[in-house]
Write a protein that holds these residues in place. Structure first.
Motif, PDB file in Angstrom:
ATOM      1  N   ALA A   1       9.356  -9.462  13.151  1.00  0.00           N
ATOM      2  CA  ALA A   1      10.120 -10.288  14.080  1.00  0.00           C
ATOM      3  C   ALA A   1       9.391 -11.591  14.394  1.00  0.00           C
ATOM      4  O   ALA A   1      10.015 -12.628  14.625  1.00  0.00           O
ATOM      5  CB  ALA A   1      10.392  -9.508  15.362  1.00  0.00           C
ATOM      6  N   ALA A   2       8.056 -11.520  14.379  1.00  0.00           N
ATOM      7  CA  ALA A   2       7.246 -12.715  14.632  1.00  0.00           C
ATOM      8  C   ALA A   2       6.979 -13.516  13.362  1.00  0.00           C
ATOM      9  O   ALA A   2       6.273 -14.523  13.407  1.00  0.00           O
ATOM     10  CB  ALA A   2       5.918 -12.310  15.266  1.00  0.00           C
ATOM     11  N   GLU A   3       7.535 -13.055  12.239  1.00  0.00           N
ATOM     12  CA  GLU A   3       7.412 -13.723  10.936  1.00  0.00           C
ATOM     13  C   GLU A   3       5.961 -13.843  10.477  1.00  0.00           C
ATOM     14  O   GLU A   3       5.554 -14.860   9.878  1.00  0.00           O
ATOM     15  CB  GLU A   3       8.095 -15.096  10.955  1.00  0.00           C
ATOM     16  N   VAL A   4       5.178 -12.799  10.744  1.00  0.00           N
ATOM     17  CA  VAL A   4       3.803 -12.739  10.255  1.00  0.00           C
ATOM     18  C   VAL A   4       3.810 -12.072   8.878  1.00  0.00           C
ATOM     19  O   VAL A   4       4.298 -10.946   8.748  1.00  0.00           O
ATOM     20  CB  VAL A   4       2.898 -11.932  11.216  1.00  0.00           C
ATOM     21  N   PRO A   5       3.301 -12.717   7.836  1.00  0.00           N
ATOM     22  CA  PRO A   5       3.271 -12.096   6.507  1.00  0.00           C
ATOM     23  C   PRO A   5       2.394 -10.842   6.497  1.00  0.00           C
ATOM     24  O   PRO A   5       1.330 -10.811   7.132  1.00  0.00           O
ATOM     25  CB  PRO A   5       2.667 -13.176   5.613  1.00  0.00           C
ATOM     26  N   LEU A   6       2.841  -9.833   5.763  1.00  0.00           N
ATOM     27  CA  LEU A   6       2.132  -8.558   5.711  1.00  0.00           C
ATOM     28  C   LEU A   6       1.786  -8.199   4.272  1.00  0.00           C
ATOM     29  O   LEU A   6       2.527  -8.530   3.338  1.00  0.00           O
ATOM     30  CB  LEU A   6       2.993  -7.446   6.306  1.00  0.00           C
ATOM     31  N   ALA A   7       0.685  -7.495   4.108  1.00  0.00           N
ATOM     32  CA  ALA A   7       0.283  -6.997   2.795  1.00  0.00           C
ATOM     33  C   ALA A   7      -0.226  -5.576   2.926  1.00  0.00           C
ATOM     34  O   ALA A   7      -0.736  -5.176   3.979  1.00  0.00           O
ATOM     35  CB  ALA A   7      -0.798  -7.881   2.185  1.00  0.00           C
ATOM     36  N   ILE A   8      -0.081  -4.812   1.862  1.00  0.00           N
ATOM     37  CA  ILE A   8      -0.778  -3.536   1.714  1.00  0.00           C
ATOM     38  C   ILE A   8      -1.956  -3.778   0.791  1.00  0.00           C
ATOM     39  O   ILE A   8      -1.799  -4.348  -0.292  1.00  0.00           O
ATOM     40  CB  ILE A   8       0.134  -2.451   1.113  1.00  0.00           C
ATOM     41  N   VAL A   9      -3.143  -3.359   1.216  1.00  0.00           N
ATOM     42  CA  VAL A   9      -4.358  -3.517   0.419  1.00  0.00           C
ATOM     43  C   VAL A   9      -4.987  -2.134   0.285  1.00  0.00           C
ATOM     44  O   VAL A   9      -5.592  -1.623   1.234  1.00  0.00           O
ATOM     45  CB  VAL A   9      -5.335  -4.509   1.069  1.00  0.00           C
ATOM     46  N   SER A  10      -4.837  -1.531  -0.886  1.00  0.00           N
ATOM     47  CA  SER A  10      -5.195  -0.123  -1.041  1.00  0.00           C
ATOM     48  C   SER A  10      -6.088   0.108  -2.247  1.00  0.00           C
ATOM     49  O   SER A  10      -6.013  -0.609  -3.244  1.00  0.00           O
ATOM     50  CB  SER A  10      -3.908   0.715  -1.184  1.00  0.00           C
ATOM     51  N   ALA A  11      -6.912   1.153  -2.154  1.00  0.00           N
ATOM     52  CA  ALA A  11      -7.700   1.608  -3.294  1.00  0.00           C
ATOM     53  C   ALA A  11      -6.952   2.679  -4.084  1.00  0.00           C
ATOM     54  O   ALA A  11      -7.484   3.210  -5.058  1.00  0.00           O
ATOM     55  CB  ALA A  11      -9.045   2.163  -2.814  1.00  0.00           C
ATOM     56  N   SER A  12      -5.735   2.989  -3.680  1.00  0.00           N
ATOM     57  CA  SER A  12      -4.924   3.972  -4.396  1.00  0.00           C
ATOM     58  C   SER A  12      -4.267   3.337  -5.617  1.00  0.00           C
ATOM     59  O   SER A  12      -4.124   2.119  -5.692  1.00  0.00           O
ATOM     60  CB  SER A  12      -3.838   4.540  -3.468  1.00  0.00           C
ATOM     61  N   PRO A  13      -3.847   4.167  -6.582  1.00  0.00           N
ATOM     62  CA  PRO A  13      -3.192   3.626  -7.778  1.00  0.00           C
ATOM     63  C   PRO A  13      -1.842   3.002  -7.466  1.00  0.00           C
ATOM     64  O   PRO A  13      -1.200   3.336  -6.466  1.00  0.00           O
ATOM     65  CB  PRO A  13      -3.059   4.846  -8.691  1.00  0.00           C
ATOM     66  N   ARG A  14      -1.403   2.119  -8.351  1.00  0.00           N
ATOM     67  CA  ARG A  14      -0.168   1.369  -8.156  1.00  0.00           C
ATOM     68  C   ARG A  14       1.036   2.264  -7.891  1.00  0.00           C
ATOM     69  O   ARG A  14       1.844   1.977  -7.011  1.00  0.00           O
ATOM     70  CB  ARG A  14       0.069   0.485  -9.390  1.00  0.00           C
ATOM     71  N   ARG A  15       1.184   3.348  -8.632  1.00  0.00           N
ATOM     72  CA  ARG A  15       2.398   4.151  -8.436  1.00  0.00           C
ATOM     73  C   ARG A  15       2.438   4.805  -7.060  1.00  0.00           C
ATOM     74  O   ARG A  15       3.513   5.010  -6.493  1.00  0.00           O
ATOM     75  CB  ARG A  15       2.565   5.185  -9.541  1.00  0.00           C
ATOM     76  N   VAL A  16       1.253   5.114  -6.491  1.00  0.00           N
ATOM     77  CA  VAL A  16       1.215   5.665  -5.140  1.00  0.00           C
ATOM     78  C   VAL A  16       1.519   4.574  -4.121  1.00  0.00           C
ATOM     79  O   VAL A  16       2.282   4.787  -3.169  1.00  0.00           O
ATOM     80  CB  VAL A  16      -0.151   6.324  -4.855  1.00  0.00           C
ATOM     81  N   VAL A  17       0.948   3.390  -4.315  1.00  0.00           N
ATOM     82  CA  VAL A  17       1.221   2.277  -3.413  1.00  0.00           C
ATOM     83  C   VAL A  17       2.714   1.946  -3.400  1.00  0.00           C
ATOM     84  O   VAL A  17       3.316   1.717  -2.337  1.00  0.00           O
ATOM     85  CB  VAL A  17       0.396   1.035  -3.819  1.00  0.00           C
ATOM     86  N   ASP A  18       3.323   1.947  -4.567  1.00  0.00           N
ATOM     87  CA  ASP A  18       4.755   1.639  -4.641  1.00  0.00           C
ATOM     88  C   ASP A  18       5.603   2.702  -3.951  1.00  0.00           C
ATOM     89  O   ASP A  18       6.615   2.379  -3.308  1.00  0.00           O
ATOM     90  CB  ASP A  18       5.193   1.489  -6.099  1.00  0.00           C
ATOM     91  N   LEU A  19       5.203   3.967  -4.060  1.00  0.00           N
ATOM     92  CA  LEU A  19       5.924   5.042  -3.368  1.00  0.00           C
ATOM     93  C   LEU A  19       5.908   4.804  -1.858  1.00  0.00           C
ATOM     94  O   LEU A  19       6.941   4.908  -1.185  1.00  0.00           O
ATOM     95  CB  LEU A  19       5.284   6.394  -3.674  1.00  0.00           C
ATOM     96  N   VAL A  20       4.735   4.475  -1.332  1.00  0.00           N
ATOM     97  CA  VAL A  20       4.597   4.273   0.109  1.00  0.00           C
ATOM     98  C   VAL A  20       5.311   2.998   0.541  1.00  0.00           C
ATOM     99  O   VAL A  20       6.030   2.982   1.552  1.00  0.00           O
ATOM    100  CB  VAL A  20       3.112   4.239   0.512  1.00  0.00           C
ATOM    101  N   ARG A  21       5.149   1.925  -0.222  1.00  0.00           N
ATOM    102  CA  ARG A  21       5.834   0.660   0.103  1.00  0.00           C
ATOM    103  C   ARG A  21       7.343   0.873   0.186  1.00  0.00           C
ATOM    104  O   ARG A  21       8.002   0.419   1.126  1.00  0.00           O
ATOM    105  CB  ARG A  21       5.517  -0.378  -0.956  1.00  0.00           C
ATOM    106  N   ASP A  22       7.887   1.561  -0.775  1.00  0.00           N
ATOM    107  CA  ASP A  22       9.336   1.778  -0.797  1.00  0.00           C
ATOM    108  C   ASP A  22       9.785   2.663   0.356  1.00  0.00           C
ATOM    109  O   ASP A  22      10.859   2.459   0.933  1.00  0.00           O
ATOM    110  CB  ASP A  22       9.761   2.396  -2.131  1.00  0.00           C
ATOM    111  N   ALA A  23       8.956   3.652   0.712  1.00  0.00           N
ATOM    112  CA  ALA A  23       9.315   4.545   1.816  1.00  0.00           C
ATOM    113  C   ALA A  23       9.301   3.812   3.148  1.00  0.00           C
ATOM    114  O   ALA A  23      10.129   4.085   4.033  1.00  0.00           O
ATOM    115  CB  ALA A  23       8.349   5.731   1.861  1.00  0.00           C
TER     116      ALA A  23
END
Length: 221
Positions: free
Chosen positions: A103-125
């Motif tokens: 709502a405040a238009e602050v850009p967000l990122a996920i920065v993880s040591a997990s593999p891409r397919r796990v990061v994508d699962l969580v991002r999508d969820a």
């Protein structure tokens, strides 16, 4: 009245956004058990907060007649991904904080040591539109505790790391974020984290509002 906010907020994933630290531990314990090793508290330093490759290498060194690192990596990847796919649970306060930052238009990122397919699962969820950038283990030559993941996220967002707040839950991640120049909001959950200049420690994100994140930047000054 306007509220000062970071240029971006860079979220660790496992144990910070979603309740996956226990899933990771269970996956490592499962794989270790298959090769005759009982995972215990003394192993935590090489499991909690680390990428799959690091933990696979560690198991290879402590298990007699262990499979090769590549086989252990594949086994850990499969065991962890299966568990995450079955149970993705946002931690308390996460959804409300993400909504407030959006709502405040602050850009967000996920920065993880997990593999891409796990990061994508969580991002999508959680909602892929929430995150402008995601950095997974495969995206950098060196992962946490090296600063490379946080530097990559800041570069992709077009902001200075020193203007960002990283949200972490392990000292491995805190070390990575601080080495990159980020201020840190640390959620002390699975491992103890002590406050320091530019590092605020809280018990849960449930008590944090969007405006509170600027305090970490101010404390570093």
């Amino acid at each position: 009245m306007s509220v000062d906010l970071p240029a971006a907020v860079l979220f660790d994933m496992d144990g910070t956004l979603v309740d996956t630290e226990q899933l990771w531990w269970d996956a490592v314990a499962d794989v270790a058990g298959r090769v005759g090793y009982a995972l215990g508290e003394t192993d935590a330093a090489d499991v909690v907060g680390h990428a799959i490759g690091h933990t696979a290498t560690y198991l290879h060194t402590v298990v007699a007649e262990a499979p090769c690192v590549h086989e252990l990596t594949d086994a850990l990847d499969a065991a962890f991904t299966t568990r995450v796919a079955d149970r993705i649970e946002p931690l308390p306060g996460v959804v409300a904080l993400l909504d407030a930052l959006a709502a405040a238009e602050v850009p967000l990122a996920i920065v993880s040591a997990s593999p891409r397919r796990v990061v994508d699962l969580v991002r999508d969820a959680l909602g892929s539109a929430r995150f402008a950038v995601t950095v997974a283990a495969e995206d950098v030559a060196l992962t946490k505790p090296d600063p490379a993941p946080y530097l990559a996220a800041a570069t992709a967002l077009g902001v200075e790391p020193s203007a960002c707040v990283a949200v972490e839950d392990t000292m491995v991640g805190v070390t990575s974020a601080e080495a990159a120049g980020c201020a840190v909001l640390a959620v002390s959950s699975t491992t103890p984290i002590t406050p320091a200049p530019g590092r605020r420690v809280v018990a849960s994100l449930a008590s944090i509002e969007a405006g509170d994140l600027h305090a970490s930047l101010v404390a570093r000054a």
